[in-house]
Write a protein that holds these residues in place. Structure first.
Motif, mmCIF file in Angstrom:
data_model
loop_
_atom_site.group_PDB
_atom_site.id
_atom_site.type_symbol
_atom_site.label_atom_id
_atom_site.label_comp_id
_atom_site.label_asym_id
_atom_site.label_seq_id
_atom_site.Cartn_x
_atom_site.Cartn_y
_atom_site.Cartn_z
ATOM 1 N N GLU A 19 10.931 0.896 7.325
ATOM 2 C CA GLU A 19 11.188 2.353 7.129
ATOM 3 C C GLU A 19 11.526 2.944 5.765
ATOM 4 O O GLU A 19 10.847 4.041 5.300
ATOM 5 N N GLU A 20 12.327 2.285 4.923
ATOM 6 C CA GLU A 20 12.510 2.633 3.662
ATOM 7 C C GLU A 20 11.313 2.581 2.642
ATOM 8 O O GLU A 20 11.059 3.572 1.776
ATOM 9 N N CYS A 21 10.773 1.458 3.036
ATOM 10 C CA CYS A 21 9.241 1.540 2.104
ATOM 11 C C CYS A 21 8.455 2.504 2.476
ATOM 12 O O CYS A 21 7.744 3.369 1.415
ATOM 13 N N ALA A 22 8.126 3.296 3.646
ATOM 14 C CA ALA A 22 7.578 4.179 4.057
ATOM 15 C C ALA A 22 8.132 5.340 3.252
ATOM 16 O O ALA A 22 7.182 6.404 3.056
ATOM 17 N N ILE A 23 9.161 5.576 3.227
ATOM 18 C CA ILE A 23 9.849 6.809 2.606
ATOM 19 C C ILE A 23 9.799 6.834 1.212
ATOM 20 O O ILE A 23 9.550 7.681 0.371
ATOM 21 N N TRP A 24 10.270 5.692 0.485
ATOM 22 C CA TRP A 24 10.395 5.479 -0.989
ATOM 23 C C TRP A 24 8.961 5.068 -1.680
ATOM 24 O O TRP A 24 9.011 5.453 -3.037
ATOM 25 N N ILE A 25 8.267 4.315 -1.070
ATOM 26 C CA ILE A 25 7.244 3.696 -1.892
ATOM 27 C C ILE A 25 5.797 4.340 -1.522
ATOM 28 O O ILE A 25 5.015 4.448 -2.232
ATOM 29 N N ALA A 26 5.778 4.641 -0.087
ATOM 30 C CA ALA A 26 4.385 5.025 0.358
ATOM 31 C C ALA A 26 4.870 6.591 1.056
ATOM 32 O O ALA A 26 4.679 6.581 2.477
ATOM 33 N N PRO A 27 5.353 7.594 0.481
ATOM 34 C CA PRO A 27 5.732 8.723 1.018
ATOM 35 C C PRO A 27 4.488 9.544 1.689
ATOM 36 O O PRO A 27 4.985 10.246 2.739
ATOM 37 N N ASP A 28 3.354 9.306 1.493
ATOM 38 C CA ASP A 28 2.173 9.881 2.090
ATOM 39 C C ASP A 28 1.685 9.063 3.347
ATOM 40 O O ASP A 28 0.662 9.534 3.846
ATOM 41 N N ASN A 29 2.711 8.216 3.588
ATOM 42 C CA ASN A 29 1.987 7.432 4.878
ATOM 43 C C ASN A 29 3.364 7.184 5.775
ATOM 44 O O ASN A 29 4.330 7.668 5.534
ATOM 45 N N THR A 30 2.879 6.627 6.870
ATOM 46 C CA THR A 30 4.113 6.298 7.872
ATOM 47 C C THR A 30 4.286 5.101 8.048
ATOM 48 O O THR A 30 3.897 3.979 7.604
ATOM 49 N N THR A 31 5.466 4.792 9.077
ATOM 50 C CA THR A 31 5.936 3.323 9.090
ATOM 51 C C THR A 31 5.090 2.598 9.832
ATOM 52 O O THR A 31 4.795 1.378 9.598
ATOM 53 N N ALA A 32 4.025 3.160 10.766
ATOM 54 C CA ALA A 32 3.143 2.365 11.372
ATOM 55 C C ALA A 32 1.846 1.968 10.524
ATOM 56 O O ALA A 32 1.573 0.945 10.717
ATOM 57 N N GLU A 33 1.939 2.716 9.557
ATOM 58 C CA GLU A 33 0.801 2.262 8.447
ATOM 59 C C GLU A 33 1.220 1.191 7.787
ATOM 60 O O GLU A 33 0.610 0.281 7.358
ATOM 61 N N TRP A 34 2.401 1.235 7.139
ATOM 62 C CA TRP A 34 3.167 0.137 6.566
ATOM 63 C C TRP A 34 3.164 -1.092 7.315
ATOM 64 O O TRP A 34 2.571 -2.146 6.687
ATOM 65 N N GLN A 35 3.464 -1.149 8.528
ATOM 66 C CA GLN A 35 3.412 -2.129 9.478
ATOM 67 C C GLN A 35 1.988 -2.731 9.459
ATOM 68 O O GLN A 35 1.855 -3.927 9.760
ATOM 69 N N ALA A 36 1.078 -1.976 9.867
ATOM 70 C CA ALA A 36 -0.339 -2.376 9.834
ATOM 71 C C ALA A 36 -0.725 -2.935 8.479
ATOM 72 O O ALA A 36 -1.518 -3.859 8.613
ATOM 73 N N TRP A 37 -0.379 -2.579 7.299
ATOM 74 C CA TRP A 37 -0.525 -3.460 6.218
ATOM 75 C C TRP A 37 0.179 -4.695 5.977
ATOM 76 O O TRP A 37 -0.424 -5.740 5.898
ATOM 77 N N GLU A 38 1.191 -4.824 6.641
ATOM 78 C CA GLU A 38 2.080 -5.943 6.815
ATOM 79 C C GLU A 38 1.483 -6.969 7.630
ATOM 80 O O GLU A 38 1.440 -8.179 7.631
ATOM 81 N N ASN A 39 0.881 -6.442 8.794
ATOM 82 C CA ASN A 39 0.379 -6.902 9.660
ATOM 83 C C ASN A 39 -1.275 -7.891 9.242
ATOM 84 O O ASN A 39 -1.801 -8.415 10.309
ATOM 85 N N GLY A 40 -1.535 -7.297 8.218
ATOM 86 C CA GLY A 40 -3.176 -7.655 7.875
ATOM 87 C C GLY A 40 -4.010 -6.546 8.463
ATOM 88 O O GLY A 40 -5.235 -7.149 8.699
ATOM 89 N N GLU A 41 -3.698 -5.470 9.547
ATOM 90 C CA GLU A 41 -4.621 -5.144 10.202
ATOM 91 C C GLU A 41 -5.489 -3.790 9.164
ATOM 92 O O GLU A 41 -6.545 -3.356 9.769
ATOM 93 N N LYS A 42 -4.879 -3.571 8.279
ATOM 94 C CA LYS A 42 -5.461 -2.501 7.199
ATOM 95 C C LYS A 42 -5.282 -2.942 5.863
ATOM 96 O O LYS A 42 -4.250 -3.634 5.547
ATOM 97 N N ALA A 43 -6.186 -2.480 5.078
ATOM 98 C CA ALA A 43 -6.007 -2.922 3.483
ATOM 99 C C ALA A 43 -4.614 -1.994 3.132
ATOM 100 O O ALA A 43 -4.669 -0.897 3.280
ATOM 101 N N ILE A 44 -4.328 -2.796 2.135
ATOM 102 C CA ILE A 44 -3.128 -2.099 1.407
ATOM 103 C C ILE A 44 -3.964 -0.982 0.127
ATOM 104 O O ILE A 44 -4.620 -1.571 -0.663
ATOM 105 N N PRO A 45 -3.407 0.373 0.332
ATOM 106 C CA PRO A 45 -3.985 0.892 -0.759
ATOM 107 C C PRO A 45 -3.596 0.868 -2.102
ATOM 108 O O PRO A 45 -2.454 0.113 -2.365
ATOM 109 N N ALA A 46 -4.630 0.809 -3.101
ATOM 110 C CA ALA A 46 -4.423 0.454 -4.401
ATOM 111 C C ALA A 46 -3.255 1.275 -5.238
ATOM 112 O O ALA A 46 -2.516 0.613 -5.959
#
Length: 119
Positions: A19-46
């Motif tokens: 949740e903190e990462c979604a707020i402070w590092i990826a504010p244009d994204n959601t917690t669910a998107e961050w989890q998808a990146w960590e699960n390898g389900e989606k590519a991590i944006p550049a």
């Protein structure tokens, strides 16, 4: 390029929740998107990779500078550890949330290697 394991490792190094990462590092994204990146389900944006690598670089720069000072210091090796952002900002007035997380990560790393005591 960064993989899901590297993303997770950096999040843990900075002691941040998803949740903190979604707020402070990826504010244009959601917690669910961050989890998808960590699960390898989606590519991590550049831009997220760039931001994390910059934070990692900032952390290493701080560690190197402090180790240099430790090697040239006589006496007490003590580093402040700030319980929260407000305490950090009483000393580092221009510091933001991510600056605090980098600082705390550095302090924890030096303590883990018995190079500093925390106060």
């Amino acid at each position: 390029m960064m993989n899901a394991y590297e993303l997770q490792a950096l999040r843990h190094i900075f002691a941040m929740t998803v949740e903190e990462c979604a707020i402070w590092i990826a504010p244009d994204n959601t917690t669910a998107e961050w989890q998808a990146w960590e699960n390898g389900e989606k590519a991590i944006p550049a831009d997220i990779v760039a931001k994390l690598l910059e934070l990692r670089k900032k952390r290493q720069t701080h560690i190197n500078a402090l180790i240099s000072r430790i090697n040239n210091r006589i006496g007490n090796n003590t580093m402040r550890f700030f319980a929260d952002l407000a305490a950090f900002q009483t000393v580092y007035r221009d510091g933001d949330y991510l600056d605090w997380k980098v600082y705390q990560s550095v302090a924890a790393e030096l303590y883990a290697h018995d190079l500093e005591h925390l106060c």
